[in-house]
Design a protein around this motif. Structure first.
Motif, mmCIF file in Angstrom:
data_model
loop_
_atom_site.group_PDB
_atom_site.id
_atom_site.type_symbol
_atom_site.label_atom_id
_atom_site.label_comp_id
_atom_site.label_asym_id
_atom_site.label_seq_id
_atom_site.Cartn_x
_atom_site.Cartn_y
_atom_site.Cartn_z
ATOM 1 N N ALA A 79 -130.496 -46.349 30.052
ATOM 2 C CA ALA A 79 -131.417 -45.224 29.885
ATOM 3 C C ALA A 79 -130.791 -44.156 28.991
ATOM 4 O O ALA A 79 -131.462 -43.584 28.123
ATOM 5 C CB ALA A 79 -131.803 -44.637 31.242
ATOM 6 N N ILE A 80 -129.522 -43.889 29.187
ATOM 7 C CA ILE A 80 -128.824 -42.899 28.360
ATOM 8 C C ILE A 80 -128.764 -43.371 26.909
ATOM 9 O O ILE A 80 -128.954 -42.591 25.972
ATOM 10 C CB ILE A 80 -127.416 -42.623 28.923
ATOM 11 N N LYS A 81 -128.518 -44.650 26.730
ATOM 12 C CA LYS A 81 -128.473 -45.216 25.383
ATOM 13 C C LYS A 81 -129.828 -45.097 24.681
ATOM 14 O O LYS A 81 -129.900 -44.945 23.469
ATOM 15 C CB LYS A 81 -128.062 -46.685 25.456
ATOM 16 N N GLY A 82 -130.912 -45.115 25.464
ATOM 17 C CA GLY A 82 -132.252 -45.110 24.891
ATOM 18 C C GLY A 82 -132.850 -43.739 24.607
ATOM 19 O O GLY A 82 -133.915 -43.651 24.007
ATOM 20 N N ILE A 83 -132.185 -42.663 25.025
ATOM 21 C CA ILE A 83 -132.742 -41.328 24.803
ATOM 22 C C ILE A 83 -131.983 -40.608 23.690
ATOM 23 O O ILE A 83 -130.904 -41.031 23.286
ATOM 24 C CB ILE A 83 -132.736 -40.481 26.100
ATOM 25 N N GLU A 84 -132.561 -39.515 23.196
ATOM 26 C CA GLU A 84 -131.942 -38.747 22.116
ATOM 27 C C GLU A 84 -131.080 -37.599 22.624
ATOM 28 O O GLU A 84 -130.126 -37.204 21.968
ATOM 29 C CB GLU A 84 -133.020 -38.194 21.185
ATOM 30 N N THR A 85 -131.426 -37.042 23.781
ATOM 31 C CA THR A 85 -130.689 -35.899 24.312
ATOM 32 C C THR A 85 -129.282 -36.323 24.701
ATOM 33 O O THR A 85 -129.102 -37.310 25.418
ATOM 34 C CB THR A 85 -131.420 -35.332 25.549
ATOM 35 N N PRO A 86 -128.269 -35.584 24.242
ATOM 36 C CA PRO A 86 -126.902 -35.933 24.628
ATOM 37 C C PRO A 86 -126.659 -35.707 26.122
ATOM 38 O O PRO A 86 -127.207 -34.787 26.725
ATOM 39 C CB PRO A 86 -126.027 -35.006 23.780
ATOM 40 N N VAL A 87 -125.820 -36.566 26.691
ATOM 41 C CA VAL A 87 -125.503 -36.539 28.114
ATOM 42 C C VAL A 87 -123.994 -36.355 28.275
ATOM 43 O O VAL A 87 -123.209 -37.044 27.624
ATOM 44 C CB VAL A 87 -125.941 -37.855 28.805
ATOM 45 N N VAL A 88 -123.617 -35.420 29.154
ATOM 46 C CA VAL A 88 -122.218 -35.293 29.553
ATOM 47 C C VAL A 88 -122.125 -35.792 30.987
ATOM 48 O O VAL A 88 -122.844 -35.320 31.870
ATOM 49 C CB VAL A 88 -121.702 -33.845 29.442
ATOM 50 N N GLU A 89 -121.270 -36.772 31.197
ATOM 51 C CA GLU A 89 -121.027 -37.325 32.529
ATOM 52 C C GLU A 89 -120.032 -36.428 33.250
ATOM 53 O O GLU A 89 -118.983 -36.084 32.691
ATOM 54 C CB GLU A 89 -120.449 -38.733 32.392
ATOM 55 N N VAL A 90 -120.363 -36.025 34.462
ATOM 56 C CA VAL A 90 -119.445 -35.201 35.246
ATOM 57 C C VAL A 90 -119.207 -35.817 36.620
ATOM 58 O O VAL A 90 -120.062 -36.523 37.154
ATOM 59 C CB VAL A 90 -119.926 -33.736 35.423
ATOM 60 N N HIS A 91 -118.038 -35.512 37.156
ATOM 61 C CA HIS A 91 -117.693 -35.872 38.528
ATOM 62 C C HIS A 91 -116.883 -34.735 39.111
ATOM 63 O O HIS A 91 -116.048 -34.136 38.422
ATOM 64 C CB HIS A 91 -116.894 -37.177 38.582
ATOM 65 N N ILE A 92 -117.129 -34.442 40.356
ATOM 66 C CA ILE A 92 -116.437 -33.367 41.047
ATOM 67 C C ILE A 92 -114.990 -33.757 41.300
ATOM 68 O O ILE A 92 -114.072 -32.977 41.075
ATOM 69 C CB ILE A 92 -117.178 -33.035 42.357
ATOM 70 N N SER A 93 -114.786 -34.979 41.750
ATOM 71 C CA SER A 93 -113.434 -35.461 42.030
ATOM 72 C C SER A 93 -112.886 -36.213 40.825
ATOM 73 O O SER A 93 -113.624 -36.594 39.915
ATOM 74 C CB SER A 93 -113.444 -36.386 43.251
ATOM 75 N N ASN A 94 -111.590 -36.437 40.833
ATOM 76 C CA ASN A 94 -110.965 -37.277 39.820
ATOM 77 C C ASN A 94 -111.158 -38.719 40.270
ATOM 78 O O ASN A 94 -110.427 -39.220 41.129
ATOM 79 C CB ASN A 94 -109.483 -36.941 39.680
ATOM 80 N N THR A 95 -112.130 -39.375 39.701
ATOM 81 C CA THR A 95 -112.478 -40.734 40.128
ATOM 82 C C THR A 95 -111.330 -41.713 39.915
ATOM 83 O O THR A 95 -111.250 -42.730 40.600
ATOM 84 C CB THR A 95 -113.733 -41.239 39.407
ATOM 85 N N PHE A 96 -110.412 -41.412 38.998
ATOM 86 C CA PHE A 96 -109.277 -42.301 38.754
ATOM 87 C C PHE A 96 -108.195 -42.153 39.816
ATOM 88 O O PHE A 96 -107.303 -42.979 39.912
ATOM 89 C CB PHE A 96 -108.699 -42.084 37.353
#
Length: 140
Positions: free
Chosen positions: A86-103
């Protein structure tokens, strides 16, 4: 005025109650109110769902008319090819966020289907991750 939407995925409606040692004690509504006061130059909308298809529908709805999407897809980050597409198919830029350090958490959280299609990724700064993403849109 830039039009930005924050989209939160599953279980993020429990912020302030769920695992406060990881996610803090502030509810997202309280945080969002603070963010809107701090950044009056932005029109900040908000959407949360625990349902994958609703997140995809919202991305499709805003993906051609907003200036930016701040997305915390929660656990769907690690499982949803559909949200990544879905993100690949839209024009609006997306910033992925996470509260915790997923790594720094379980190994399955090290994989993201969102990151390859996102403008950027911010994680591990608590709720400030959203603010950093917002600033990235306001400065561009």
């Amino acid at each position: 005025m830039k039009k930005i939407i924050i989209i939160n995925g599953p279980n993020l409606n429990l912020l302030g109650k769920r695992e406060p040692n990881i996610y803090g004690s502030l509810t997202f509504t309280e945080f969002l109110d603070e963010l809107k006061v701090k950044y009056p130059i932005a029109n900040i909308d908000y959407f949360q769902s625990n349902i994958e298809g609703e997140l995809i529908d919202k991305l499709h709805e805003v993906g051609f008319s907003y200036d930016g999407v701040i997305l915390n897809a929660g656990a769907y980050t690690h499982t949803s090819i559909g949200i990544g597409d879905a993100i690949k198919g839209i024009e609006t830029p997306v910033v992925e966020v996470h509260i915790s350090n997923t790594f720094g958490r379980e190994e399955f959280r090290h994989q993201s289907y969102i990151s390859p299609n996102a403008k950027g990724v911010i994680l591990g700064f608590g709720l400030q991750s959203y603010e950093l993403a917002l600033e990235s849109f306001l400065k561009s």
